[in-house]
Design a protein around this motif. Sequence first.
Motif, PDB file in Angstrom:
ATOM      1  N   ASP A  28      -7.673  35.236 -37.717  1.00 53.58           N
ATOM      2  CA  ASP A  28      -7.442  33.881 -37.211  1.00 53.58           C
ATOM      3  C   ASP A  28      -8.745  33.326 -36.644  1.00 53.58           C
ATOM      4  O   ASP A  28      -9.337  33.926 -35.747  1.00 53.58           O
ATOM      5  N   GLU A  29      -9.167  32.176 -37.134  1.00 60.11           N
ATOM      6  CA  GLU A  29     -10.463  31.613 -36.730  1.00 60.11           C
ATOM      7  C   GLU A  29     -10.537  31.250 -35.257  1.00 60.11           C
ATOM      8  O   GLU A  29     -11.629  31.245 -34.679  1.00 60.11           O
ATOM      9  N   VAL A  30      -9.424  30.963 -34.626  1.00 54.60           N
ATOM     10  CA  VAL A  30      -9.433  30.602 -33.210  1.00 54.60           C
ATOM     11  C   VAL A  30      -9.309  31.843 -32.330  1.00 54.60           C
ATOM     12  O   VAL A  30     -10.108  32.065 -31.420  1.00 54.60           O
ATOM     13  N   VAL A  31      -8.318  32.665 -32.587  1.00 54.92           N
ATOM     14  CA  VAL A  31      -8.051  33.816 -31.720  1.00 54.92           C
ATOM     15  C   VAL A  31      -9.144  34.875 -31.844  1.00 54.92           C
ATOM     16  O   VAL A  31      -9.485  35.540 -30.865  1.00 54.92           O
ATOM     17  N   SER A  32      -9.727  35.020 -33.021  1.00 52.27           N
ATOM     18  CA  SER A  32     -10.763  36.043 -33.199  1.00 52.27           C
ATOM     19  C   SER A  32     -11.966  35.796 -32.294  1.00 52.27           C
ATOM     20  O   SER A  32     -12.711  36.730 -31.973  1.00 52.27           O
ATOM     21  N   HIS A  33     -12.126  34.562 -31.848  1.00 53.23           N
ATOM     22  CA  HIS A  33     -13.236  34.252 -30.940  1.00 53.23           C
ATOM     23  C   HIS A  33     -13.184  35.114 -29.672  1.00 53.23           C
ATOM     24  O   HIS A  33     -14.222  35.478 -29.119  1.00 53.23           O
ATOM     25  N   ALA A  34     -11.981  35.474 -29.237  1.00 55.99           N
ATOM     26  CA  ALA A  34     -11.834  36.305 -28.035  1.00 55.99           C
ATOM     27  C   ALA A  34     -12.497  37.667 -28.201  1.00 55.99           C
ATOM     28  O   ALA A  34     -12.847  38.314 -27.213  1.00 55.99           O
ATOM     29  N   HIS A  37     -17.402  39.053 -28.590  1.00 56.01           N
ATOM     30  CA  HIS A  37     -18.315  39.859 -27.767  1.00 56.01           C
ATOM     31  C   HIS A  37     -18.232  41.342 -28.115  1.00 56.01           C
ATOM     32  O   HIS A  37     -18.975  42.150 -27.575  1.00 56.01           O
ATOM     33  N   GLY A  38     -17.329  41.687 -29.015  1.00 55.16           N
ATOM     34  CA  GLY A  38     -17.128  43.081 -29.399  1.00 55.16           C
ATOM     35  C   GLY A  38     -15.898  43.641 -28.716  1.00 55.16           C
ATOM     36  O   GLY A  38     -15.265  42.979 -27.904  1.00 55.16           O
ATOM     37  N   LEU A  39     -15.558  44.852 -29.078  1.00 57.44           N
ATOM     38  CA  LEU A  39     -14.423  45.500 -28.455  1.00 57.44           C
ATOM     39  C   LEU A  39     -14.624  47.002 -28.468  1.00 57.44           C
ATOM     40  O   LEU A  39     -15.449  47.528 -29.197  1.00 57.44           O
ATOM     41  N   THR A  74     -10.228  41.362 -17.572  1.00 56.97           N
ATOM     42  CA  THR A  74     -10.785  41.263 -18.919  1.00 56.97           C
ATOM     43  C   THR A  74     -10.406  39.945 -19.586  1.00 56.97           C
ATOM     44  O   THR A  74     -11.173  39.391 -20.369  1.00 56.97           O
ATOM     45  N   HIS A  75      -9.229  39.423 -19.237  1.00 55.86           N
ATOM     46  CA  HIS A  75      -8.720  38.202 -19.852  1.00 55.86           C
ATOM     47  C   HIS A  75      -8.978  36.953 -19.010  1.00 55.86           C
ATOM     48  O   HIS A  75      -8.469  35.884 -19.328  1.00 55.86           O
ATOM     49  N   SER A  76      -9.742  37.078 -17.951  1.00 53.84           N
ATOM     50  CA  SER A  76      -9.911  35.965 -17.005  1.00 53.84           C
ATOM     51  C   SER A  76     -11.299  35.345 -17.062  1.00 53.84           C
ATOM     52  O   SER A  76     -12.238  35.932 -17.588  1.00 53.84           O
ATOM     53  N   GLY A  77     -11.385  34.152 -16.454  1.00 52.04           N
ATOM     54  CA  GLY A  77     -12.658  33.462 -16.330  1.00 52.04           C
ATOM     55  C   GLY A  77     -13.102  32.722 -17.573  1.00 52.04           C
ATOM     56  O   GLY A  77     -14.271  32.372 -17.707  1.00 52.04           O
ATOM     57  N   ASN A  78     -12.171  32.450 -18.479  1.00 53.36           N
ATOM     58  CA  ASN A  78     -12.519  31.789 -19.738  1.00 53.36           C
ATOM     59  C   ASN A  78     -11.985  30.372 -19.849  1.00 53.36           C
ATOM     60  O   ASN A  78     -11.991  29.786 -20.927  1.00 53.36           O
ATOM     61  N   GLY A  79     -11.503  29.834 -18.730  1.00 52.92           N
ATOM     62  CA  GLY A  79     -10.919  28.497 -18.760  1.00 52.92           C
ATOM     63  C   GLY A  79      -9.580  28.499 -19.474  1.00 52.92           C
ATOM     64  O   GLY A  79      -9.172  29.494 -20.061  1.00 52.92           O
TER      65      GLY A  79
END
Length: 149
Positions: A28-34, A37-39, A74-79
């Motif tokens: 998914d072009e939108v969700v993959s942005h998350a 930064h790598g995983l 990990t999921h915070s601070g991204n607006g």
Amino acid sequence: MQSVYEAAGGHEGLVRLARAWHERVMADEVVSHAFSHGLRPDHIERLAAYRSEALGGPTTYSDRYGDESSVVRTHSGNGPHEEMDRRAIACFDQALTDVALFEDDPVRAVLRDYFAWATRTTMSRYHDSAADVPAGLTIPHWSWDGLIG
């Protein structure tokens, strides 16, 4: 009555679901942005352990990896990211089909409700900064009837 964890196939069932969801998300072009930064190499295993614990399985995530505070940070601070959340939930719904949990399977609705709730609440509560996440949060538990406690 068996737990949601057991009905979902236990740890192995949740590993399959985590893998299917991750494949959908990365396409998914939108969700993959998350994940741009790598995983971590063990991302799928950690995700399955987290969901296992939340759904009535063993406390592997808390015992090995961390608490709810670390996950939420990990999921915070991204607006705000409502579109990304909506698409992540859609990917999860598709992943449920990918692992053969179809519309008539009662566990499907419970898993979808859990994922949507977690995505829209705990994982997106601290838009401004990960530093806002309080220490000592515990993983919320989910049952056939929804949030426990």
